[in-house]
Design an enzyme around this catalytic site. Structure first.
Site, short mmCIF file in Angstrom:
data_model
loop_
_atom_site.label_atom_id
_atom_site.label_comp_id
_atom_site.label_asym_id
_atom_site.label_seq_id
_atom_site.Cartn_x
_atom_site.Cartn_y
_atom_site.Cartn_z
NE ARG A 47 -35.22 -25.74 -37.82
CZ ARG A 47 -35.31 -26.40 -38.86
NH1 ARG A 47 -34.56 -27.41 -39.23
NH2 ARG A 47 -37.25 -26.85 -39.07
CE1 TYR A 99 -18.38 -26.08 -18.18
CE2 TYR A 99 -19.43 -26.94 -19.55
CZ TYR A 99 -18.90 -25.96 -18.95
OH TYR A 99 -20.59 -25.48 -18.52
CG ASP A 170 -13.70 -26.26 -25.03
OD1 ASP A 170 -13.13 -24.95 -25.19
OD2 ASP A 170 -14.08 -26.48 -24.08
CE LYS A 195 -17.88 -20.11 -20.54
NZ LYS A 195 -19.02 -19.89 -19.48
C1 LIG Z 1 -14.00 -24.76 -21.39
C2 LIG Z 1 -15.34 -24.58 -21.97
N1 LIG Z 1 -16.00 -25.07 -23.09
C3 LIG Z 1 -17.45 -25.50 -22.91
C4 LIG Z 1 -18.26 -24.88 -22.40
C5 LIG Z 1 -19.32 -25.20 -21.99
O1 LIG Z 1 -20.21 -23.74 -22.62
P1 LIG Z 1 -21.90 -22.73 -23.16
O2 LIG Z 1 -22.11 -22.26 -21.04
O3 LIG Z 1 -21.40 -21.51 -23.10
O4 LIG Z 1 -22.31 -23.72 -23.08
C6 LIG Z 1 -17.39 -23.65 -20.86
C7 LIG Z 1 -18.42 -23.23 -20.24
O5 LIG Z 1 -17.96 -22.61 -18.86
C8 LIG Z 1 -16.61 -23.90 -20.52
O6 LIG Z 1 -15.61 -23.23 -19.67
#
Ligand SMILES: Cc1ncc(COP(=O)(O)O)c(C=O)c1O
Length: 373
Positions: A47, A99, A170, A195
């Site tokens: 961990r 998001y 992000d 992604k």
């Molecule tokens: C721009 C963006 N940030 C964060 C996330 C969250 O990621 P996760 O689905 O891996 O938790 C996403 C998911 O679609 C996203 O498109």
């Protein structure tokens, strides 16, 4: 070193015991303590750290030009770690097009703990007006999900630095191949590795990358270790493996997205196309300045309403109707349906994660779907 070379070598190491060219997957959750109490390789319990996670974190840090990275079990776990690292009562400024999963996290899990505003962060006056004495973080997402809005990172950093406010970006949509927020002055980069890093729609992961080992970073590491929202050794191995082809995959996504956006923009049934590589994009000049490539995502609005948009999706054969993004296959979704009843996303908007199929096949499929809709 250039990013193509970093992607291949920074997460790999030859195994000394077997001379294997690719590192093994270390599944053991625990590591031997020597008679003198030491742990010769520095690993104690998985961990806290694991060889495969170390390799993944190495390559993530180098791709973003940071000095350290922390890998998480999802993008949301990475984002939540940032919010958890803030002192209760801190005010966070977020983009109005954020998001929805992270926006909902703030609204549902951090109400009463943090204060937050969702605003147009690219409007300098609006941003200045919302900064308060307890503002500790400005969260940016550029290009944004799903409107592909562009925020001038350098401009926001300039405003924030004067007031001792941290800026986190992000960078999921852009990836470090298209945009390097730390080089533009950001204090932290966040990713959903699910992604483009994973790239094949079969891995979950998240990441944070820092340009310095600060007290804030130490807190983030503490939450990672004590909270335990970490990726498994298998996941770390496979994300590290996928990253090796990231720069070349991204070039293909960028190429296809640009051509699909240009095709859609000329189509009589399309109201508007949102892609930073189009001259018609309201922040095209900012995108050109701060991005190395314009990315593989686009959204477009059909003339008409929700039903007209859904009709197009249902006529497509190559585009898969599914949420998420960044995989080799093209995905399309009616974004307002995914975001739920409180969405501000236009109901005639479709979001596309443009994949790596041949662009002629993608355009031909879109052409037949639009002609029937
Ligand atoms: C721009 C963006 N940030 C964060 C996330 C969250 O990621 P996760 O689905 O891996 O938790 C996403 C998911 O679609 C996203 O498109």
């Amino acid at each position: 070193m250039k990013i193509e070379t970093i992607a291949i070598h920074a997460g790999n190491h030859n195994d000394e015991s077997t001379k294997a060219v690719i590192q093994p997957i270390t599944l053991s959750t625990t590591f031997v303590r020597e008679a003198d109490g030491s742990f010769p390789a520095g690993y104690i319990y998985s961990r806290s750290s694991n060889p495969n996670r170390t390799q993944l974190e190495n390559v993530l840090a180098k791709l973003e030009n940071g000095i350290d990275a922390a890998a998480f079990s999802s993008g949301n776990a990475a984002g939540m770690t940032v919010f958890q690292s803030l002192k209760p009562g801190t005010h966070v400024i977020c983009p109005d097009d954020m998001y929805h999963g992270l926006r909902n996290q703030l609204k549902n899990l951090f109400a009463g703990i943090l204060e937050f505003d969702f605003i147009d962060v690219n409007d300098e006056t609006v941003l200045q007006d919302h900064i308060k004495g307890n503002t500790g973080l400005i969260w940016l997402e550029t290009p944004s999900n799903p409107l592909l809005k562009i925020t001038d990172i350098k401009k926001v950093v300039g405003i924030a630095k004067n007031k001792n406010i941290k800026v986190a970006v992000d960078n999921t949509f852009a990836t470090p191949v298209c945009q390097q927020p730390l080089a533009l002055g950001a204090d932290l980069v966040m990713h959903s590795s699910t992604k483009y890093f994973g790239g094949h729609s079969d891995l979950m992961g998240g990441a944070l990358i820092t340009p310095e080992k600060s007290d804030w970073w130490a807190k983030i590491r503490q939450i990672q270790e004590m909270g335990g929202a970490v990726p498994s050794p298998m996941d770390c191995y496979f994300i590290t493996r996928s990253i090796k082809t990231l720069p070349y995959r991204i070039k293909g996504h960028v190429h296809n997205a640009q051509l699909l956006a240009e095709y859609l923009e000329k189509h009589p049934k399309i109201e508007s196309v949102m892609h930073p590589g189009l001259l018609s994009h309201p922040q095209y000049e900012i995108a050109k300045q701060q991005m190395l490539y314009f990315g593989g995502m686009l959204s477009f609005c059909i003339k008409g309403g929700s039903d007209d948009a859904k009709k197009v999706v249902n006529k497509l054969k190559l585009f898969t109707q599914a949420t998420s993004l960044g995989g080799v296959e093209t995905l399309i979704e009616h974004r307002a349906s995914v975001e739920g009843p409180d969405t501000k996303t236009p109901h005639n908007l479709l979001r596309v994660s443009v994949g790596l199929e041949h662009i002629d096949d993608l355009i031909a499929d879109m052409e037949q779907a639009l002609s029937q809709a």
